[in-house]
Motif scaffolding. Sequence first.
Motif, PDB file in Angstrom:
ATOM      1  N   PRO A   1      -7.290   3.025  -3.567  1.00 22.33           N
ATOM      2  CA  PRO A   1      -8.361   2.730  -2.618  1.00 22.33           C
ATOM      3  C   PRO A   1      -7.906   2.448  -1.184  1.00 22.33           C
ATOM      4  N   VAL A   2      -6.725   1.895  -0.983  1.00 21.97           N
ATOM      5  CA  VAL A   2      -6.320   1.496   0.370  1.00 21.97           C
ATOM      6  C   VAL A   2      -4.906   1.988   0.656  1.00 21.97           C
TER       7      VAL A   2
ATOM      8  N   LEU B   1     -15.705  -0.482   9.541  1.00 24.89           N
ATOM      9  CA  LEU B   1     -15.854   0.967   9.343  1.00 24.89           C
ATOM     10  C   LEU B   1     -14.999   1.529   8.209  1.00 24.89           C
ATOM     11  N   LYS B   2     -13.832   0.972   7.986  1.00 21.63           N
ATOM     12  CA  LYS B   2     -12.946   1.551   6.997  1.00 21.63           C
ATOM     13  C   LYS B   2     -13.018   0.878   5.634  1.00 21.63           C
ATOM     14  N   TYR B   3     -13.259  -0.421   5.609  1.00 18.11           N
ATOM     15  CA  TYR B   3     -13.145  -1.127   4.343  1.00 18.11           C
ATOM     16  C   TYR B   3     -14.479  -1.659   3.812  1.00 18.11           C
ATOM     17  N   ILE B   4     -15.370  -2.106   4.683  1.00 18.28           N
ATOM     18  CA  ILE B   4     -16.649  -2.642   4.190  1.00 18.28           C
ATOM     19  C   ILE B   4     -17.651  -1.525   3.951  1.00 18.28           C
ATOM     20  N   VAL B   5     -17.768  -0.584   4.912  1.00 15.95           N
ATOM     21  CA  VAL B   5     -18.693   0.546   4.775  1.00 15.95           C
ATOM     22  C   VAL B   5     -17.856   1.830   4.763  1.00 15.95           C
ATOM     23  N   PRO B   6     -17.194   2.152   3.649  1.00 15.40           N
ATOM     24  CA  PRO B   6     -16.317   3.310   3.672  1.00 15.40           C
ATOM     25  C   PRO B   6     -17.017   4.655   3.649  1.00 15.40           C
ATOM     26  N   ASN B   7     -18.250   4.729   3.174  1.00 19.87           N
ATOM     27  CA  ASN B   7     -18.937   6.034   3.065  1.00 19.87           C
ATOM     28  C   ASN B   7     -19.913   6.237   4.188  1.00 19.87           C
TER      29      ASN B   7
ATOM     30  N   ASP C   1      -4.410   1.492  11.404  1.00 18.23           N
ATOM     31  CA  ASP C   1      -4.454   0.082  11.029  1.00 18.23           C
ATOM     32  C   ASP C   1      -3.454  -0.753  11.833  1.00 18.23           C
TER      33      ASP C   1
ATOM     34  N   LEU D   1     -12.442  -1.883  12.701  1.00 15.81           N
ATOM     35  CA  LEU D   1     -11.696  -1.199  11.646  1.00 15.81           C
ATOM     36  C   LEU D   1     -12.030  -1.774  10.275  1.00 15.81           C
TER      37      LEU D   1
ATOM     38  N   SER E   1       0.821  -1.212   0.000  1.00 13.69           N
ATOM     39  CA  SER E   1       0.000   0.000   0.000  1.00 13.69           C
ATOM     40  C   SER E   1       0.855   1.261   0.000  1.00 13.69           C
TER      41      SER E   1
END
Length: 143
Positions: A68-69, A137-143, A75, A134, A53
């Motif tokens: 994206p990441v 909140l950060k990767y599955i539902v980013p918005n 993290d 994490l 990354s």
Amino acid sequence: MSVPRAEYDPRRIFLISCPSLPFFKHRRAVGIYTAGALFALAHAMFFDACALSAHAKPPKDAPHDTVPVHVTFVDWLPGIFTTLGLLIINLIDKERLLSEGSYGGEPNIIWRARLFLFIGFALMAGGLAGSVSLLVLKYIVPN
């Protein structure tokens, strides 16, 4: 139908007993080494993800898109807490947890060993909860 007395074991919980496999006498050692291998594999995968990354670039057909990441310090926190918990738990002398009286002339040593064991398990549970939150909140539902 009752269980024959020759096969009766008062410590047994279930009616159907587990089959006897050759490595069952070493199941504790197998579990410990398997857990250590999984922990080391998780660390290696995380360090690889951090390296990838850090050098990630947008695709050539869309140079103005964002990557994206990116792995940030947030993290790293669940891994740090889990590693600290693992170290604390493995550094405790197990004989101090099992003894009933004072050990080595100090009466509060059992209480302190159990306190540090609790702190280690709390750090590991906090690391697991932090990593799941994490992930969501950060990767599955980013918005």
